[in-house]
Scaffold this motif. Sequence first.
Motif, mmCIF file in Angstrom:
data_model
loop_
_atom_site.group_PDB
_atom_site.id
_atom_site.type_symbol
_atom_site.label_atom_id
_atom_site.label_comp_id
_atom_site.label_asym_id
_atom_site.label_seq_id
_atom_site.Cartn_x
_atom_site.Cartn_y
_atom_site.Cartn_z
ATOM 1 N N ALA A 71 -9.111 -18.332 35.493
ATOM 2 C CA ALA A 71 -10.138 -19.339 34.645
ATOM 3 C C ALA A 71 -9.642 -20.223 34.445
ATOM 4 O O ALA A 71 -10.124 -21.258 35.002
ATOM 5 C CB ALA A 71 -10.802 -18.508 33.968
ATOM 6 N N ASN A 72 -8.289 -20.258 33.579
ATOM 7 C CA ASN A 72 -8.181 -21.361 32.688
ATOM 8 C C ASN A 72 -6.778 -21.817 34.445
ATOM 9 O O ASN A 72 -5.742 -22.923 33.897
ATOM 10 C CB ASN A 72 -7.189 -21.764 31.859
ATOM 11 N N THR A 73 -6.092 -22.091 35.334
ATOM 12 C CA THR A 73 -5.483 -22.211 36.286
ATOM 13 C C THR A 73 -6.137 -23.849 36.737
ATOM 14 O O THR A 73 -7.342 -23.494 37.293
ATOM 15 C CB THR A 73 -5.518 -20.855 37.333
ATOM 16 N N SER A 74 -5.168 -24.658 36.980
ATOM 17 C CA SER A 74 -5.338 -25.471 37.170
ATOM 18 C C SER A 74 -5.645 -25.827 39.285
ATOM 19 O O SER A 74 -4.615 -25.747 39.767
ATOM 20 C CB SER A 74 -4.716 -26.293 36.622
ATOM 21 N N ALA A 75 -6.775 -26.325 39.789
ATOM 22 C CA ALA A 75 -7.119 -26.518 40.809
ATOM 23 C C ALA A 75 -5.850 -27.700 40.844
ATOM 24 O O ALA A 75 -5.709 -27.960 41.732
ATOM 25 C CB ALA A 75 -8.312 -27.305 40.981
ATOM 26 N N LYS A 76 -6.152 -28.644 39.949
ATOM 27 C CA LYS A 76 -4.656 -29.299 40.513
ATOM 28 C C LYS A 76 -3.812 -29.493 40.486
ATOM 29 O O LYS A 76 -3.061 -29.630 41.876
ATOM 30 C CB LYS A 76 -5.264 -30.877 39.234
ATOM 31 N N GLU A 85 -6.941 -28.413 49.167
ATOM 32 C CA GLU A 85 -8.035 -28.887 48.039
ATOM 33 C C GLU A 85 -8.950 -27.937 47.673
ATOM 34 O O GLU A 85 -9.573 -26.862 48.281
ATOM 35 C CB GLU A 85 -9.414 -29.344 48.928
ATOM 36 N N TRP A 86 -8.571 -27.620 46.614
ATOM 37 C CA TRP A 86 -8.744 -26.227 45.452
ATOM 38 C C TRP A 86 -9.281 -26.538 44.458
ATOM 39 O O TRP A 86 -9.458 -27.921 44.584
ATOM 40 C CB TRP A 86 -6.810 -26.116 44.570
ATOM 41 N N VAL A 87 -10.224 -25.505 44.365
ATOM 42 C CA VAL A 87 -11.418 -25.363 43.154
ATOM 43 C C VAL A 87 -10.836 -24.097 42.113
ATOM 44 O O VAL A 87 -10.786 -22.250 43.723
ATOM 45 C CB VAL A 87 -12.807 -25.336 44.051
ATOM 46 N N ASN A 88 -11.538 -24.228 41.431
ATOM 47 C CA ASN A 88 -11.354 -22.447 40.722
ATOM 48 C C ASN A 88 -13.122 -22.356 40.841
ATOM 49 O O ASN A 88 -13.633 -22.461 39.823
ATOM 50 C CB ASN A 88 -10.918 -22.810 39.896
ATOM 51 N N ILE A 89 -12.917 -20.651 41.101
ATOM 52 C CA ILE A 89 -14.206 -20.196 41.104
ATOM 53 C C ILE A 89 -13.902 -18.986 40.760
ATOM 54 O O ILE A 89 -14.786 -17.825 40.752
ATOM 55 C CB ILE A 89 -14.971 -20.028 42.337
ATOM 56 N N SER A 90 -13.409 -18.817 39.095
ATOM 57 C CA SER A 90 -12.933 -18.114 38.226
ATOM 58 C C SER A 90 -14.447 -17.604 37.344
ATOM 59 O O SER A 90 -14.097 -18.036 36.893
ATOM 60 C CB SER A 90 -11.254 -17.691 37.782
ATOM 61 N N MET A 91 -14.440 -16.069 37.458
ATOM 62 C CA MET A 91 -15.119 -14.997 36.467
ATOM 63 C C MET A 91 -14.717 -14.029 35.442
ATOM 64 O O MET A 91 -14.549 -13.582 35.943
ATOM 65 C CB MET A 91 -16.279 -14.587 37.839
ATOM 66 N N SER A 92 -14.971 -15.108 34.734
ATOM 67 C CA SER A 92 -14.478 -14.733 33.183
ATOM 68 C C SER A 92 -15.277 -12.904 33.285
ATOM 69 O O SER A 92 -16.371 -13.141 33.512
ATOM 70 C CB SER A 92 -14.460 -15.225 31.696
ATOM 71 N N GLY A 93 -14.473 -12.055 32.668
ATOM 72 C CA GLY A 93 -15.089 -10.544 33.122
ATOM 73 C C GLY A 93 -15.832 -10.267 34.284
ATOM 74 O O GLY A 93 -16.578 -9.395 33.783
ATOM 75 N N SER A 94 -15.898 -10.594 35.043
ATOM 76 C CA SER A 94 -15.806 -10.054 36.456
ATOM 77 C C SER A 94 -15.193 -8.677 36.931
ATOM 78 O O SER A 94 -14.071 -8.448 36.568
ATOM 79 C CB SER A 94 -15.747 -11.025 37.347
#
Length: 118
Positions: A71-76, A85-94
């Motif tokens: 979840a805290n991984t930087s897309a930048k 072109e990155w985006v982080n769509i991680s879901m905590s506790g998924s």
Amino acid sequence: MDKKFCIISWAIPLFVGLFLVLILYFYDPFLLYHKPYFREETYSDDIRMQAKGIIKHYNFDSYILGTSMLANTSAKEAKEKLGGEWVNISMSGSTFRERATAMRYLFGIKQPKQILYS
């Protein structure tokens, strides 16, 4: 009087409900239907609610999808090191099922170049 009362009793809640639905559609807080029209882009802290809108309405070609570990991984930083072109769509506790649902939706709409998955 009885017929008029029944019509008014149905018409008022119907118009109020229709008005609320229209407001929610145009505001669209979770980006489900469109990007914001008359406001700044705002995002929810719970990505579960917005992952669909981000996948559908934005032009990312690489995705970070996982649990709170990613979840805290930087897309930048991922963009700098891996390109794209990155985006982080991680879901905590998924669960695996939740992430699988997001992956199915993602592959149904786009062909991502890269995915970081946990």
